[in-house]
Structure formats: C-alpha cells, structure tokens
Design a protein around this motif. Sequence first.
Motif, PDB file in Angstrom:
ATOM      1  N   LEU A  14     -35.875 -25.867 -22.266  1.00  0.00           N
ATOM      2  CA  LEU A  14     -37.342 -25.834 -21.862  1.00  0.00           C
ATOM      3  C   LEU A  14     -37.066 -25.665 -20.061  1.00  0.00           C
ATOM      4  O   LEU A  14     -38.034 -26.336 -19.501  1.00  0.00           O
ATOM      5  N   HIS A  75     -46.185 -36.500 -22.847  1.00  0.00           N
ATOM      6  CA  HIS A  75     -44.772 -37.113 -23.085  1.00  0.00           C
ATOM      7  C   HIS A  75     -44.415 -37.950 -22.337  1.00  0.00           C
ATOM      8  O   HIS A  75     -43.259 -38.857 -23.045  1.00  0.00           O
ATOM      9  N   ILE A 129     -40.929 -24.338 -26.745  1.00  0.00           N
ATOM     10  CA  ILE A 129     -41.458 -25.189 -27.533  1.00  0.00           C
ATOM     11  C   ILE A 129     -40.697 -25.738 -29.004  1.00  0.00           C
ATOM     12  O   ILE A 129     -40.399 -26.475 -28.755  1.00  0.00           O
ATOM     13  N   ALA A 132     -36.977 -26.448 -28.679  1.00  0.00           N
ATOM     14  CA  ALA A 132     -37.125 -28.263 -28.479  1.00  0.00           C
ATOM     15  C   ALA A 132     -37.222 -29.147 -29.102  1.00  0.00           C
ATOM     16  O   ALA A 132     -36.613 -30.043 -29.413  1.00  0.00           O
ATOM     17  N   GLN A 133     -38.657 -29.050 -29.715  1.00  0.00           N
ATOM     18  CA  GLN A 133     -38.990 -29.539 -30.995  1.00  0.00           C
ATOM     19  C   GLN A 133     -38.022 -30.198 -32.364  1.00  0.00           C
ATOM     20  O   GLN A 133     -37.638 -30.387 -32.809  1.00  0.00           O
ATOM     21  N   TRP A 138     -38.501 -31.822 -27.211  1.00  0.00           N
ATOM     22  CA  TRP A 138     -39.348 -31.599 -26.238  1.00  0.00           C
ATOM     23  C   TRP A 138     -40.127 -32.877 -25.617  1.00  0.00           C
ATOM     24  O   TRP A 138     -40.768 -32.685 -24.886  1.00  0.00           O
ATOM     25  N   THR A 139     -40.204 -33.864 -26.460  1.00  0.00           N
ATOM     26  CA  THR A 139     -40.709 -34.832 -25.750  1.00  0.00           C
ATOM     27  C   THR A 139     -40.411 -35.422 -24.634  1.00  0.00           C
ATOM     28  O   THR A 139     -40.766 -36.415 -23.858  1.00  0.00           O
TER      29      THR A 139
END
Length: 192
Positions: A14, A75, A129, A132-133, A138-139
Amino acid sequence: MEQPGSRQPAPPPLDLIQDLANSFDLESGRESLVSPRDMDAFARAHGMHGTRFSSAELHDVRQFRDALRECCIAHAGHTPDPAQLSFLNDVLARVPMNVRVAPDAEPTLEAATPGTHLDALVARVQDAIYRAQVQDSWTRLKACESETCRWVYYDNSPSGRSRWCTMSVCGSRAKMRAYRARKGTSQSESPP
C-alpha cells in the motif's frame, strides 16, 4: 514519504498507493510530479525500473492519483465523487491482468500484455489493491477528514476508526472549530 505526526507509512504494497496519492499536497498546493522526470524517479523509488513517462502519461498519472484518493476518502466513511470512481474503473479496466504465482507461492497480478509506462503503474496499483484486499488492509488506507488536507494515511489503530492524518494538527483544528461553533451557539442562545 514522510508522514505527519507520528504516523507510520502504509506497509507494502500500500505504500505505493499512499505515496502516489500524496504526491500532491492539497494543503500546501505542492506538486511532486512536476515533470516526466519526476514521475520516472517516483517509479524507480517504487521498484519500476526502465520507465520513461511522457508528458501525456504524466497528466494521466495525476488524474489516476486523484481518483485513487477518492477511494481513500470512501474508506474514511465519506461519499466519493462518482465521476472519479468511474474514471478509476475505466483506467483499471484497460490493463488486463493475469495471476502469477511467485517462487514463494505468493500470488501476484501482472499486466497480461506489456503496454505503456502508465499501464505498468496501473498494473502495480492493481496488484497492491489485490494484495491489500487479501490481507484485509485495503480499507485502512484513508484520506484525512479535513477537506483542506485529504492526506492519505494508513490507519493502524486497533479499531480502524481514525479520522485525521494526525490528531495534533487536523484533529485539533476540527475539534477547535466544533468547540467554537458550540460556544457561539450557546452564547447566542443564553438569556441576556
């Protein structure tokens, strides 16, 4: 990239998105990606070697960056600009991806066909992304609630409910504005 206050930078992957989103500082108006050479240096700093961005690609990178910031605004619990998200989805869709398994058995996303330098950057962002998801982080990449700041930060608080890039600056300003608004309201409502 240096973070405000005592915040730690976002962890890989990220950090790429955080650094890209923060390459324009809304509060100061400072643009880090002034020339294609600046973008080439940014790409090299993030492991993308041999890139030579054109002026047109630099313009597209800046738009892409602004659209990524909108995700971070979402987010943080705010409504993102639908036009920005539409643009982001269009850019992401133009770079088809394949899943590759690295020697350590970690999946990665790679551009299906080599394209422009912008496509290579988009592919790296898509991979970030995706990872991270999968990591459920991610969020946690958010934009500061202050509309004059919008610095993208990584929320590593236990609850994941941080609102400002730094409590000592943007958080304090917001709390002072709220206090003054309450004081002004209570003074105007009190009897003479």
